[in-house]
Design a protein around this motif. Structure first.
Motif, PDB file in Angstrom:
ATOM      1  N   SER A 413       0.908  -1.183  -0.059  1.00 24.28           N
ATOM      2  CA  SER A 413       0.112   0.181  -0.083  1.00 24.28           C
ATOM      3  C   SER A 413       0.773   1.290  -0.091  1.00 24.28           C
ATOM      4  N   LEU A 414       0.319   2.332  -0.356  1.00 22.38           N
ATOM      5  CA  LEU A 414       0.875   3.585  -0.574  1.00 22.38           C
ATOM      6  C   LEU A 414       0.183   4.635   0.357  1.00 22.38           C
ATOM      7  N   PRO A 415       0.163   4.708   1.836  1.00 21.18           N
ATOM      8  CA  PRO A 415      -0.504   5.635   2.473  1.00 21.18           C
ATOM      9  C   PRO A 415      -0.267   6.960   2.382  1.00 21.18           C
ATOM     10  N   LEU A 416      -1.045   7.806   2.198  1.00 18.61           N
ATOM     11  CA  LEU A 416      -1.141   9.301   2.042  1.00 18.61           C
ATOM     12  C   LEU A 416      -2.114   9.847   3.265  1.00 18.61           C
ATOM     13  N   SER A 417      -1.460  11.072   3.838  1.00 19.08           N
ATOM     14  CA  SER A 417      -2.224  11.435   4.844  1.00 19.08           C
ATOM     15  C   SER A 417      -2.034  13.033   5.061  1.00 19.08           C
ATOM     16  N   ALA A 418      -2.880  13.728   5.428  1.00 21.56           N
ATOM     17  CA  ALA A 418      -2.822  15.217   5.916  1.00 21.56           C
ATOM     18  C   ALA A 418      -3.438  15.738   7.222  1.00 21.56           C
ATOM     19  N   ASN A 419      -2.863  16.162   7.878  1.00 26.27           N
ATOM     20  CA  ASN A 419      -3.180  16.584   9.299  1.00 26.27           C
ATOM     21  C   ASN A 419      -3.065  17.906   9.691  1.00 26.27           C
ATOM     22  N   PHE A 420      -4.051  18.342  10.214  1.00 30.68           N
ATOM     23  CA  PHE A 420      -4.344  19.742  10.786  1.00 30.68           C
ATOM     24  C   PHE A 420      -4.524  19.750  12.336  1.00 30.68           C
ATOM     25  N   ASP A 421      -3.842  20.480  13.006  1.00 33.15           N
ATOM     26  CA  ASP A 421      -3.828  20.475  14.488  1.00 33.15           C
ATOM     27  C   ASP A 421      -3.749  22.148  14.776  1.00 33.15           C
ATOM     28  N   ASN A 422      -4.641  22.959  15.542  1.00 33.86           N
ATOM     29  CA  ASN A 422      -4.142  24.032  15.988  1.00 33.86           C
ATOM     30  C   ASN A 422      -4.678  24.277  17.555  1.00 33.86           C
ATOM     31  N   THR A 423      -4.660  22.813  18.145  1.00 34.61           N
ATOM     32  CA  THR A 423      -4.998  23.111  19.694  1.00 34.61           C
ATOM     33  C   THR A 423      -3.667  23.555  20.323  1.00 34.61           C
ATOM     34  N   GLY A 424      -2.367  23.698  19.890  1.00 33.40           N
ATOM     35  CA  GLY A 424      -1.471  24.571  20.424  1.00 33.40           C
ATOM     36  C   GLY A 424      -0.951  23.330  21.758  1.00 33.40           C
ATOM     37  N   LEU A 425      -1.130  22.139  21.454  1.00 33.59           N
ATOM     38  CA  LEU A 425      -0.135  21.321  22.571  1.00 33.59           C
ATOM     39  C   LEU A 425       0.921  20.749  21.816  1.00 33.59           C
ATOM     40  N   SER A 426       1.997  20.774  22.611  1.00 34.58           N
ATOM     41  CA  SER A 426       3.010  19.976  22.298  1.00 34.58           C
ATOM     42  C   SER A 426       3.245  18.305  22.493  1.00 34.58           C
ATOM     43  N   ASN A 427       2.355  18.021  23.603  1.00 38.58           N
ATOM     44  CA  ASN A 427       2.218  16.610  24.193  1.00 38.58           C
ATOM     45  C   ASN A 427       0.890  16.230  23.864  1.00 38.58           C
ATOM     46  N   PRO A 428       0.483  15.353  22.888  1.00 43.08           N
ATOM     47  CA  PRO A 428      -0.546  14.768  22.250  1.00 43.08           C
ATOM     48  C   PRO A 428      -1.399  14.311  23.446  1.00 43.08           C
ATOM     49  N   ILE A 429      -0.800  13.934  24.654  1.00 44.30           N
ATOM     50  CA  ILE A 429      -1.557  13.232  25.781  1.00 44.30           C
ATOM     51  C   ILE A 429      -2.440  14.267  26.695  1.00 44.30           C
ATOM     52  N   ASP A 430      -2.017  15.599  26.575  1.00 43.21           N
ATOM     53  CA  ASP A 430      -2.432  16.632  27.241  1.00 43.21           C
ATOM     54  C   ASP A 430      -3.738  16.861  26.780  1.00 43.21           C
ATOM     55  N   PRO A 431      -4.828  17.097  27.608  1.00 44.91           N
ATOM     56  CA  PRO A 431      -6.139  17.597  27.102  1.00 44.91           C
ATOM     57  C   PRO A 431      -6.247  18.780  26.398  1.00 44.91           C
ATOM     58  N   ALA A 432      -7.139  18.753  25.263  1.00 41.91           N
ATOM     59  CA  ALA A 432      -6.996  19.918  24.545  1.00 41.91           C
ATOM     60  C   ALA A 432      -8.200  20.767  25.123  1.00 41.91           C
ATOM     61  N   THR A 433      -8.167  21.888  24.783  1.00 42.57           N
ATOM     62  CA  THR A 433      -9.300  23.054  25.672  1.00 42.57           C
ATOM     63  C   THR A 433     -10.129  23.917  24.507  1.00 42.57           C
ATOM     64  N   HIS A 434      -9.311  23.959  23.236  1.00 40.74           N
ATOM     65  CA  HIS A 434      -9.712  24.981  22.441  1.00 40.74           C
ATOM     66  C   HIS A 434      -8.999  24.406  20.911  1.00 40.74           C
ATOM     67  N   GLY A 435      -9.465  24.787  19.955  1.00 40.37           N
ATOM     68  CA  GLY A 435      -8.964  24.350  18.516  1.00 40.37           C
ATOM     69  C   GLY A 435      -9.808  23.100  17.994  1.00 40.37           C
ATOM     70  N   ALA A 436      -8.955  22.708  16.827  1.00 37.61           N
ATOM     71  CA  ALA A 436      -9.519  21.445  16.332  1.00 37.61           C
ATOM     72  C   ALA A 436      -8.441  20.647  15.921  1.00 37.61           C
ATOM     73  N   ARG A 437      -8.621  19.438  15.471  1.00 38.64           N
ATOM     74  CA  ARG A 437      -7.731  18.433  14.941  1.00 38.64           C
ATOM     75  C   ARG A 437      -8.468  17.592  13.706  1.00 38.64           C
ATOM     76  N   VAL A 438      -7.706  17.544  12.547  1.00 38.09           N
ATOM     77  CA  VAL A 438      -8.511  16.982  11.369  1.00 38.09           C
ATOM     78  C   VAL A 438      -7.431  16.119  10.817  1.00 38.09           C
TER      79      VAL A 438
END
Length: 617
Positions: A413-438
């Motif tokens: 397979s040839l996986p392709l992806s695009a990701n958007f994240d403006n939650t402002g968190l450097s650690n993905p485990i921290d809970p987001a309080t604003h923004g979005a992830r796509v």
């Protein structure tokens, strides 16, 4: 009768009618701050009262009330139906003797009454050249005037006056004046006009460029790699913001425990400022334990070993070994997940990382049993502040047993992806309080078994977070509404033309809680074995509430469906709901959730428990 030693007292500060000023007065009063934590003798209490006059006057001055008054009265706090005696003025020379005569067991009542008086405003705001800079007046251009931000007629608030000088100095440095200095302002009070004249001494200095850049403290890291990574260079205009951005960029590599940058004066003959980046390298090897549990997938536990900066260019090697399937309603026995990850930053060009994984998996799910070897390699490239894209190639050799049949598959397979994240968190485990992830993904694949099947898996996931503080009904970060949506489709092949592990499933913490993993969608007749599908959609709504300092709670509802056609939003919709608790640790929240299906299928579970680190999404 002997006086009390220590002497207990209570403090009451009457409000001025200005909330921010009242907060500053309360914070400045040592009487209020120390009444419960520092025992005091009658004589020392008199000294504390007298000291508060100056402290409270300074607080009033700082808000522009230079003609304010402070009155402090000291009396006895009435007990029961007793009538209080006459109050003593806090400035009275007889106050120490009066306090020493207070009977034991009697509490002293201190009442502070601040009166604001007239609000003073700024008068003349002048700039004077520093000694040795010559007699020429200081003339500011438009950006410098905006940075100073002071004009006659403004309220004479001390913090604004001090901040203005700091802003002007920062602006001058940002324009390349590396040696610029704006001194502490001198102020003259004009009681007749109720104004405050302010003067700043300004040394502008020459325009400077960056000189030689030295790197110190590097032990295992190649200086050439850091030099290539630097976002600034000699002969560039000296600008603190760009120098700081370069420092933060180097710190983001994750191999240093500290990165500092400092000017190294004097200036060279051609007006260049040398810089030194000082590094403290972090630990290169780390061992970590992993554990999690849910009633559908059971327990998983293992260990990982990480080697940072492996070859001196910020490479990272991580080896992980996990035991999976420790119980669980969707499992038929123990499995394993063993993998090695290698990440190399700046591969080929800046902001482009190479990621390689070799993985061995065995999982005994009720839907199928899988033993597989996977090899994948890909490029992750950052595009701007919020976006990144990834592309690569993957090969998988696997054996799958399902409903008494065993098949071997080879999948490329040839996986392709695009990701958007403006939650402002450097650690993905921290809970987001604003923004979005796509996350948007497309994986063209080819299955090489008895007959070749070409298919493409399309999947999109989005989540957004809304802080209820924006509605004025909570404190920032304490009450958050989180929403998630997932949609997927397989194009080019029907359900039974593709391997079972490539089909789409729903159920579990990633889609619909309350239903076991792969428990939503078509099933083989009279079993709880999931068939999977070629279309899937799911959505979640979750309310998260922080409680006290380290605890929290959540309420959620999920819904989703799986269909055998290629179009989502078909099939039998399943809905689950539940709640959970959180315990917030320095590395992220520990999550415990319980969910129940609201329309359980015939062979479904009655409830599910999920335990893990970090929020579900």
């Amino acid at each position: 009768m002997l006086g009390a030693d220590p002497q207990t007292y209570t403090t009451t500060i009457r409000p001025t009618g200005q909330a921010d000023l009242d907060s500053a007065i309360n914070a400045s009063s040592s009487l209020l701050a120390l009444q419960k934590t520092r025992a005091v003798s009658p004589f020392a209490l008199a000294g504390r009262i007298r000291n508060d006059y100056a402290r409270l006057a300074t607080a009033l001055d700082s808000y522009g009330y230079y003609a304010a008054t402070v009155r402090i009265q000291v009396g006895l706090r009435p007990a029961g139906n007793a009538v209080p005696g006459a109050a003593m003025d806090g400035r009275s020379p007889h106050l120490p003797e009066w306090l020493q005569a207070v009977p034991q067991g009697q509490t002293v009542q201190v009442t502070i009454t601040p009166t604001r008086g007239a609000l003073f405003h700024l008068g003349h705001v002048t700039l004077r050249p520093a000694p040795g800079d010559g007699p020429a007046p200081i003339v500011l251009d438009a950006p410098e005037k905006a940075a100073l931000g002071l004009a006659a007629g403004q309220p004479a608030i001390a913090s604004d006056v001090l901040a203005a000088g700091a802003r002007l100095q920062s602006q001058l440095k940002e324009e390349g004046h590396a040696l610029a200095q704006v001194g502490t302002p001198t102020a003259w009070l004009r009681p007749q006009t109720q104004t405050l004249d302010v003067e700043y001494v300004v040394h502008r200095g020459p325009v400077v460029t960056i000189g030689t850049i030295t790197l110190s403290g590097l032990v295992h890291t190649h200086p050439a790699f850091i030099a290539r990574r630097l976002t600034i260079h000699p002969d560039q205009l000296y600008q603190p913001s760009k120098i700081e951005a370069a420092r933060q960029d180097l710190a983001s590599l994750g191999i240093f425990s500290d990165v500092q940058v400092a000017d190294m004066p004097p200036l060279s003959a051609d007006r260049q400022m040398p810089l030194d980046f000082a590094f403290t390298e972090g630990k290169r090897r780390l061992v970590a334990l992993q554990a999690g549990f849910s009633t559908d997938l059971g327990g998983r536990a293992g260990v990982s070993w990480t080697h940072d900066n492996m070859f001196g260019n910020a490479e990272q090697l991580r080896l992980t070994a996990l035991i999976t399937g420790l119980g669980g309603s969707a499992q038929q026995g123990l499995g394993y997940d063993v993998y090695a990850d290698l990440m190399k930053p700046d591969f080929g060009s800046r902001n482009q990382n190479l990621s390689v994984r070799v993985e061995g998996i065995r999982q005994l799910l009720y839907s199928y049993r899988q033993t597989a070897l996977l090899v994948r390699a890909g490029i992750v490239r950052r595009l701007g502040r919020f976006w990144n894209v990834s592309y690569g190639a993957q090969a998988e050799q696997e054996q799958i047993q399902q409903m008494g049949m065993t098949n071997d598959y080879t999948i490329v397979s040839l996986p392709l992806s695009a990701n958007f994240d403006n939650t402002g968190l450097s650690n993905p485990i921290d809970p987001a309080t604003h923004g979005a992830r796509v996350s948007l993904g497309a994986t063209p694949s080819m299955s090489l078994n008895s007959h070749t099947a070409f298919f493409t898996i399309l999947q999109a996931t989005g989540s957004t977070y809304f802080d209820l503080a924006h509605l004025g009904i909570a404190r920032p970060g304490r009450s958050v509404l989180a929403v998630r949506a997932v949609v997927g489709s397989v194009q080019g092949a029907s359900t039974f033309d593709i391997p079972p592990d490539q089909r789409l499933y729903a159920g579990g913490s990633a889609t619909v809680r309350g239903f076991r993993y792969q428990g939503v969608g078509p099933q083989f007749p009279n079993t709880k074995f999931a068939i999977g599908g070629t279309a899937m959609d799911a959505g979640s709504v979750e309310f998260r509430q922080r409680l006290f300092k380290s605890f929290g709670a959540a309420l959620f509802a999920d819904a989703g469906q799986v269909a055998t056609g290629s179009a989502p939003f078909h099939g039998t919709l399943r809905v689950g709901a539940g709640g959970g608790v959180r315990y917030y640790t320095p590395i992220g929240p520990v999550r415990v959730d319980v969910a129940m299906p609201l329309n359980r299928p015939p062979h479904g579970d009655t409830w599910e428990l999920y335990i893990g680190l970090g929020e579900t999404f």
